[in-house]
Design a protein around this motif. Structure first.
Motif, PDB file in Angstrom:
ATOM      1  N   ASP A 129       2.563  -6.826  -6.167  1.00  0.00           N
ATOM      2  CA  ASP A 129       2.365  -8.269  -6.304  1.00  0.00           C
ATOM      3  C   ASP A 129       1.678  -8.626  -7.613  1.00  0.00           C
ATOM      4  N   THR A 224      -0.278  -9.933   0.213  1.00  0.00           N
ATOM      5  CA  THR A 224       1.165 -10.173   0.257  1.00  0.00           C
ATOM      6  C   THR A 224       1.455 -11.208   1.338  1.00  0.00           C
ATOM      7  N   ASN A 302       6.676 -16.062  -4.629  1.00  0.00           N
ATOM      8  CA  ASN A 302       5.606 -15.108  -4.925  1.00  0.00           C
ATOM      9  C   ASN A 302       4.339 -15.898  -5.225  1.00  0.00           C
TER      10      ASN A 302
END
Length: 303
Positions: A129, A224, A302
């Motif tokens: 990430d 996440t 994201n």
């Protein structure tokens, strides 16, 4: 006039991350390779690489020069390989940087079909990430969420921004009650991305079009979106997640929408790569796969 062989050597060094590895692949002494790059720097009148015992780092000039010439060099090498083998088939390794839970949403079957169709291609995934450094990590293609910075790379939008909403499990709401106002979140556990300060503030758009800030208490933090989703399903609290993460759970009743008139604008998803021109066939083929498969699919932002 620049020696184009030296330019190609420079690109090869950056590609491999060190003089030693580049020299090993080229079958030449490392000091010879270093000298050739120094000659290139002398011709250009600027330093391209900062050298240390641990790693190489591109200077600002080096980054700009690499962005301008790497695609052309790779394209020439790829064209030469195709001529030598008499093949127009994609070949070689494609390094792909993506978020940690990438394969929760990008079916492995798509990868299997791609590799079956292109037997001379290898895929190398770097899943994290954290934002990948395309040059330092030798990345060919990166998936990147949020506002795309002007980095000199080519960015193609895969998905537009979506609205993130508040969700919780039925078990949690049965135990703790359903919040009726945004301020009621003060009395609830939340599930959130960790913040360095230890405090998390959600800025949400309300039904009247005015943004409101609410500081939440999070007893579970993760890095996440999938970790937060699973924690929410387990009844650990209320989460703020994109619909592409929660739609199936909402439809199946595993999650319930909370304060549905409040939301946060999410981020789009982009595909990032060094250049439009002279892309290796293997890289172009993978980009085509992604664009085709995701054209009518959903994908997580994201955060």
């Amino acid at each position: 006039m620049l020696d184009l062989n030296d330019v190609a050597l420079f690109v090869h060094v950056v590609r491999n991350g060190s003089f030693a590895e580049a020299a090993r692949q080229l079958g030449m002494p490392s000091n010879t390779l270093s000298r050739r790059v120094q000659q290139l720097e002398a011709q250009l009148g600027t330093r391209l690489l900062q050298r240390s015992t641990r790693k190489l780092t591109l200077t600002h000039s080096g980054e700009l020069f690499h962005e301008r010439c790497s695609g052309a060099v790779e394209g020439l090498l790829d064209a030469g390989q195709q001529l030598m083998t008499g093949s127009q088939e994609p070949s070689g390794t494609v390094r792909v940087a993506a978020m940690a839970d990438f394969f929760d949403f990008f079916p492995m079957e798509w990868v299997a079909d791609f590799l079956a169709k292109h037997p001379q291609v290898r895929l190398d995934f770097v899943l994290s990430d954290a934002r990948a450094d395309l040059i330092a990590e030798r990345i060919d293609i990166a998936f990147r969420g949020g506002v795309l910075q002007d980095s000199g790379y080519v960015g193609r939008q895969l998905l537009g921004a979506g609205n993130e909403g508040l969700v919780a499990s039925s078990d949690y709401l049965n135990k703790r009650g359903v919040p009726a106002t945004l301020q009621d979140l003060d009395n609830h556990d939340c599930v959130s991305f960790a913040h360095p300060s230890g405090l998390t503030t959600w800025r949400l758009m309300g039904p009247d079009g005015v943004e409101e800030d609410i500081q939440i208490t999070s007893r579970f933090n993760g890095n996440t979106a999938q970790a937060l989703r699973k924690a929410t399903l387990a009844g650990l609290g209320i989460a703020l997640l994109p619909p592409t993460i929660t739609n199936l759970d909402l439809q199946a009743g595993r999650l319930v929408s909370v304060l549905p008139h409040y939301y946060r604008t999410g981020f789009g998803l982009h595909l990032l790569y060094p250049s439009r021109k002279h892309l290796p066939l293997a890289v172009s083929a993978f980009i085509e796969l992604v664009m085709e498969k995701l054209k009518e699919q959903t994908f997580p932002a994201n955060v």
